[in-house]
Structure formats: structure tokens, C-alpha cells
Scaffold this active site. Sequence first.
Site, mmCIF file in Angstrom:
data_model
loop_
_atom_site.group_PDB
_atom_site.id
_atom_site.type_symbol
_atom_site.label_atom_id
_atom_site.label_comp_id
_atom_site.label_asym_id
_atom_site.label_seq_id
_atom_site.Cartn_x
_atom_site.Cartn_y
_atom_site.Cartn_z
ATOM 1 N N ARG A 93 13.448 -0.548 -6.915
ATOM 2 C CA ARG A 93 12.198 -1.078 -6.393
ATOM 3 C C ARG A 93 12.077 -2.579 -6.605
ATOM 4 O O ARG A 93 11.750 -3.280 -5.902
ATOM 5 C CB ARG A 93 10.894 -0.093 -6.448
ATOM 6 C CG ARG A 93 11.238 1.227 -6.166
ATOM 7 C CD ARG A 93 9.569 1.790 -6.366
ATOM 8 N NE ARG A 93 9.663 3.404 -6.622
ATOM 9 C CZ ARG A 93 9.318 3.901 -5.481
ATOM 10 N NH1 ARG A 93 8.450 3.567 -4.475
ATOM 11 N NH2 ARG A 93 8.978 5.304 -5.699
ATOM 12 N N GLY B 246 0.765 -1.073 -0.088
ATOM 13 C CA GLY B 246 -0.031 -0.002 -0.011
ATOM 14 C C GLY B 246 0.794 1.094 -0.036
ATOM 15 O O GLY B 246 1.878 1.104 0.101
ATOM 16 N N LEU B 247 0.166 2.326 -0.156
ATOM 17 C CA LEU B 247 0.735 3.699 -0.193
ATOM 18 C C LEU B 247 1.774 3.876 1.207
ATOM 19 O O LEU B 247 1.353 3.354 2.047
ATOM 20 C CB LEU B 247 -0.190 4.620 -0.209
ATOM 21 C CG LEU B 247 -0.999 4.816 -1.792
ATOM 22 C CD1 LEU B 247 -2.088 5.705 -1.735
ATOM 23 C CD2 LEU B 247 -0.055 5.049 -2.924
ATOM 24 N N SER B 248 2.637 4.674 0.886
ATOM 25 C CA SER B 248 3.221 5.285 2.114
ATOM 26 C C SER B 248 2.273 5.992 3.055
ATOM 27 O O SER B 248 1.306 6.802 2.659
ATOM 28 C CB SER B 248 4.321 6.285 1.907
ATOM 29 O OG SER B 248 4.932 7.009 3.012
ATOM 30 N N ASN C 264 14.743 -4.420 -4.903
ATOM 31 C CA ASN C 264 14.264 -4.218 -3.265
ATOM 32 C C ASN C 264 13.189 -5.605 -3.060
ATOM 33 O O ASN C 264 13.274 -6.394 -1.998
ATOM 34 C CB ASN C 264 13.716 -2.934 -2.982
ATOM 35 C CG ASN C 264 13.177 -2.734 -1.706
ATOM 36 O OD1 ASN C 264 14.021 -3.311 -0.875
ATOM 37 N ND2 ASN C 264 12.236 -1.881 -1.636
ATOM 38 N N THR D 279 1.808 -0.235 10.735
ATOM 39 C CA THR D 279 0.910 -0.385 11.957
ATOM 40 C C THR D 279 0.193 -1.634 11.962
ATOM 41 O O THR D 279 0.254 -2.223 13.069
ATOM 42 C CB THR D 279 -0.206 0.695 11.920
ATOM 43 O OG1 THR D 279 0.467 1.957 11.993
ATOM 44 C CG2 THR D 279 -1.239 0.682 13.005
ATOM 45 N N ASP E 136 11.062 -0.096 4.941
ATOM 46 C CA ASP E 136 12.025 1.341 5.478
ATOM 47 C C ASP E 136 13.019 0.746 6.253
ATOM 48 O O ASP E 136 14.493 1.147 6.256
ATOM 49 C CB ASP E 136 11.385 1.936 6.520
ATOM 50 C CG ASP E 136 10.944 3.377 6.062
ATOM 51 O OD1 ASP E 136 11.595 3.782 5.322
ATOM 52 O OD2 ASP E 136 10.031 4.118 6.723
ATOM 53 N N ARG F 212 16.004 -1.127 4.104
ATOM 54 C CA ARG F 212 16.590 -0.170 3.529
ATOM 55 C C ARG F 212 17.741 0.577 4.382
ATOM 56 O O ARG F 212 18.603 1.171 3.792
ATOM 57 C CB ARG F 212 15.885 1.005 2.847
ATOM 58 C CG ARG F 212 15.076 0.606 1.619
ATOM 59 C CD ARG F 212 14.024 1.401 1.372
ATOM 60 N NE ARG F 212 13.436 1.229 -0.091
ATOM 61 C CZ ARG F 212 13.789 1.147 -1.183
ATOM 62 N NH1 ARG F 212 15.098 1.830 -1.506
ATOM 63 N NH2 ARG F 212 13.229 0.959 -2.186
ATOM 64 N N SER G 156 5.833 -1.899 -2.125
ATOM 65 C CA SER G 156 5.858 -2.656 -3.428
ATOM 66 C C SER G 156 4.633 -2.390 -4.480
ATOM 67 O O SER G 156 3.907 -3.110 -4.602
ATOM 68 C CB SER G 156 5.619 -4.174 -2.879
ATOM 69 O OG SER G 156 4.663 -4.128 -1.844
HETATM 70 N N1 LIG Z 1 10.466 8.088 -3.460
HETATM 71 C C1 LIG Z 1 9.689 7.338 -2.549
HETATM 72 N N2 LIG Z 1 8.601 6.836 -2.679
HETATM 73 C C2 LIG Z 1 8.147 6.112 -1.716
HETATM 74 N N3 LIG Z 1 8.481 6.069 -0.754
HETATM 75 C C3 LIG Z 1 9.641 6.912 -0.298
HETATM 76 C C4 LIG Z 1 10.410 7.278 -1.283
HETATM 77 N N4 LIG Z 1 11.516 8.032 -0.773
HETATM 78 C C5 LIG Z 1 11.450 7.638 0.412
HETATM 79 N N5 LIG Z 1 10.553 6.934 0.882
HETATM 80 C C6 LIG Z 1 10.362 6.211 2.261
HETATM 81 O O1 LIG Z 1 10.748 4.854 2.018
HETATM 82 C C7 LIG Z 1 9.717 3.874 2.332
HETATM 83 C C8 LIG Z 1 9.273 2.992 1.377
HETATM 84 O O2 LIG Z 1 10.374 2.023 1.170
HETATM 85 P P1 LIG Z 1 9.964 0.538 0.483
HETATM 86 O O3 LIG Z 1 11.110 -0.361 0.339
HETATM 87 O O4 LIG Z 1 8.695 -0.024 0.960
HETATM 88 O O5 LIG Z 1 9.471 0.906 -0.939
HETATM 89 S S1 LIG Z 1 9.235 0.206 -2.298
HETATM 90 O O6 LIG Z 1 8.544 -1.052 -1.699
HETATM 91 O O7 LIG Z 1 10.567 -0.302 -3.039
HETATM 92 O O8 LIG Z 1 8.549 0.906 -3.209
HETATM 93 C C9 LIG Z 1 8.644 4.502 2.649
HETATM 94 O O9 LIG Z 1 8.303 4.224 3.655
HETATM 95 P P2 LIG Z 1 6.608 3.942 4.406
HETATM 96 O O10 LIG Z 1 5.833 5.422 4.688
HETATM 97 O O11 LIG Z 1 6.611 3.358 5.568
HETATM 98 O O12 LIG Z 1 5.865 3.418 3.107
HETATM 99 C C10 LIG Z 1 8.882 6.038 2.699
HETATM 100 O O13 LIG Z 1 9.251 6.627 4.195
HETATM 101 N N1 LIG Z 2 -5.884 1.970 11.831
HETATM 102 C C1 LIG Z 2 -5.379 3.209 11.848
HETATM 103 N N2 LIG Z 2 -6.052 3.858 12.591
HETATM 104 C C2 LIG Z 2 -5.489 5.192 12.827
HETATM 105 N N3 LIG Z 2 -4.304 5.699 12.689
HETATM 106 C C3 LIG Z 2 -3.611 4.624 11.939
HETATM 107 C C4 LIG Z 2 -4.193 3.564 11.486
HETATM 108 N N4 LIG Z 2 -2.916 2.884 10.753
HETATM 109 C C5 LIG Z 2 -1.946 3.744 10.581
HETATM 110 N N5 LIG Z 2 -2.405 4.892 11.434
HETATM 111 C C6 LIG Z 2 -1.336 6.136 11.419
HETATM 112 O O1 LIG Z 2 -1.245 6.603 10.196
HETATM 113 C C7 LIG Z 2 0.214 6.820 10.081
HETATM 114 C C8 LIG Z 2 0.946 5.922 9.112
HETATM 115 O O2 LIG Z 2 1.012 4.556 9.334
HETATM 116 P P1 LIG Z 2 2.205 3.735 8.889
HETATM 117 O O3 LIG Z 2 1.857 2.343 9.569
HETATM 118 O O4 LIG Z 2 3.658 4.212 9.603
HETATM 119 O O5 LIG Z 2 1.887 3.627 7.427
HETATM 120 P P2 LIG Z 2 3.107 2.840 6.424
HETATM 121 O O6 LIG Z 2 3.978 1.985 7.061
HETATM 122 O O7 LIG Z 2 2.097 2.476 5.435
HETATM 123 O O8 LIG Z 2 3.641 4.044 5.753
HETATM 124 C C9 LIG Z 2 0.778 6.540 11.397
HETATM 125 O O9 LIG Z 2 0.814 7.862 12.118
HETATM 126 C C10 LIG Z 2 -0.123 5.688 12.098
HETATM 127 O O10 LIG Z 2 -0.059 5.910 13.582
#
Ligand SMILES: Nc1ncnc2c1ncn2[C@@H]1O[C@H](COP(=O)(O)OS(=O)(=O)O)[C@@H](OP(=O)(O)O)[C@H]1O
Ligand SMILES: Nc1ncnc2c1ncn2[C@@H]1O[C@H](COP(=O)(O)OP(=O)(O)O)[C@@H](O)[C@H]1O
Length: 207
Positions: free
Chosen positions: A84, A37-39, A87, A45, A67, A70, A111
Site C-alpha cells: 500500500r 477514505g474507506l472503501s 502504491n 463518485t 482500483d 492496480r 490511502s
Molecule cells: N484488502 C483490501 N483492503 C482495501 N481494499 C481492497 C482490499 N482488497 C481489494 N480491495 C479493493 O481495492 C481498492 C482499493 O485500492 P487502493 O489502491 O485505493 O488501496 S490502498 O490505497 O493501497 O489502500 C478498493 O476499492 P474502493 O472500494 O474503490 O476503495 C477495493 O475494491
Molecule cells: N453522495 C452519495 N450519495 C449516495 N450514494 C453515494 C454517494 N457517493 C457514493 N455513493 C454510492 O456508494 C457506493 C460507493 O461509492 P464509490 O464512489 O464507489 O466509493 P469508493 O470509491 O470510495 O469505494 C456506490 O454505490 C455509490 O453509488
Amino acid sequence: MSTVGNSTNIFWQESPIGKLERQKLLNQKGCVVWITGLSGSGKSTLACSLSRELCTRGKLSYILDGDNLRHGLNKDLGFKAEDRTENIRRVGEVAHLFADAGLICIASLISPYRKDRDACRAMLPDSSFIEVYMNMPLALCEERDPKGLYKLARAGKIKGFTGIDDPYEPPLNCEIEINQKDGVCPMPSAMAGEVVTYLEDKGYLHE
Ligand SMILES: Nc1ncnc2c1ncn2[C@@H]1O[C@H](COP(=O)(O)OS(=O)(=O)O)[C@@H](OP(=O)(O)O)[C@H]1O
Ligand SMILES: Nc1ncnc2c1ncn2[C@@H]1O[C@H](COP(=O)(O)OP(=O)(O)O)[C@@H](O)[C@H]1O
């Protein structure tokens, strides 16, 4: 004797202990729960809540977080498409090993490309690759923006950010999809509960 990738003259070494024996020791079945899923969609969580819930039930899991990986295994990789892909390939291979060890391996990575996730699925036997799609709207992820990365991406300070100027391809046939209900995201424990119920129903929580 065979050639694999760039290696020649290599042989497969069998282990004296098999997966079934390891699973018996652990009273569970090895599998991969792949969270995509999206960042900011809640992947980490869910991974943490699921791992905690499984621990409470006496089940051994291990989180592979994009994260975190990496910082070590994948620190030579960036975010361009081929990086990616590499990765995800590496994490798929590691997840495969953990599942073979008998663990419930929880992989939590954006992913974004379908073919990369499908390649990981193809590494796993039977139906032991369980794809969980965090289907949260971009607007919600952007509003959460816990690391301030969306703000930087919108300002053009990060190029190729997933969902902004790099694609995310949603799964077509995932095992579990986590959605908002009436515009509200389920509590982490409820999301984890949904995955635990799936694992229980499919027999992964017993050998
Ligand atoms: N350009 C770009 N696009 C997306 N994400 C970015 C980028 N640069 C840095 N980050 C940070 O890297 C985390 C994602 O790493 P991943 O290894 O899960 O990415 S991927 O699956 O290879 O696309 C991602 O963490 P999450 O927020 O936990 O998803 C970001 O914090
Ligand atoms: N089910 C949920 N309800 C409320 N807040 C959430 C929930 N899941 C995640 N969050 C909040 O959303 C933000 C991003 O969550 P995180 O797990 O770090 O996402 P990702 O790993 O996809 O980047 C964090 O601040 C987390 O506390």
C-alpha cells in the site's frame, strides 16, 4: 551528477517549457486533489462528479483511481502494508507529474496510512496538495458494499481489509472533509461543488 535511490551518475534535464507557460495555455493552476477514505465512502463518485463539473467549466482534470491503477502501473502490488505504501508513493509521483503538467489531478485511493499521504503532500509545491477526507461511517460503507467485499472480509474470505482488520488513519489537517449532514450523505454534485468552491477561492481555476 548525483546518486538517487539505486541510480548513480544521473543528471536532471531541464525542459524548455515551464509549468507557468503550460498553466497559461490551460488558464488554470496545476494541483492535486487527493481523495482518501474507506472503501465505499464515495471517493470515485466524488472524483467523477468533480471531473465532470470541472470539464463543464472548461478546466482540464485527470482521475487517478486506485482500483484502475492496480490494473496496470501497480498490478504487481497487493494490500499488505508495504505494498500500500509503494502504491501511494507511485501514485503521488504520477500526481506530481500531472500537476506539473498544469492539470487538476484527482487521486482517489483509500490511502489508509497518514505518513504515506503526508509523503505525497511533501512532493507538491506550496499548498497545491488538497486532501479531501470522505468521512463516512464504516456502517454506511458496509451497508453500501457495492462490490460485496465487506461481506467477504467479514466472512474472513479477504484478509487485511481496510476498516475491518486493517487500519484506516484519518487525516489530522485535511483541507476539506465531507461528512453526512443530519445522517444523510450530500449529493455527489454538492460534494463536488464544495471542492470546486475551494479551488476557485484558492485561485486554481485561473492561471
Ligand atoms: N484488502 C483490501 N483492503 C482495501 N481494499 C481492497 C482490499 N482488497 C481489494 N480491495 C479493493 O481495492 C481498492 C482499493 O485500492 P487502493 O489502491 O485505493 O488501496 S490502498 O490505497 O493501497 O489502500 C478498493 O476499492 P474502493 O472500494 O474503490 O476503495 C477495493 O475494491
Ligand atoms: N453522495 C452519495 N450519495 C449516495 N450514494 C453515494 C454517494 N457517493 C457514493 N455513493 C454510492 O456508494 C457506493 C460507493 O461509492 P464509490 O464512489 O464507489 O466509493 P469508493 O470509491 O470510495 O469505494 C456506490 O454505490 C455509490 O453509488
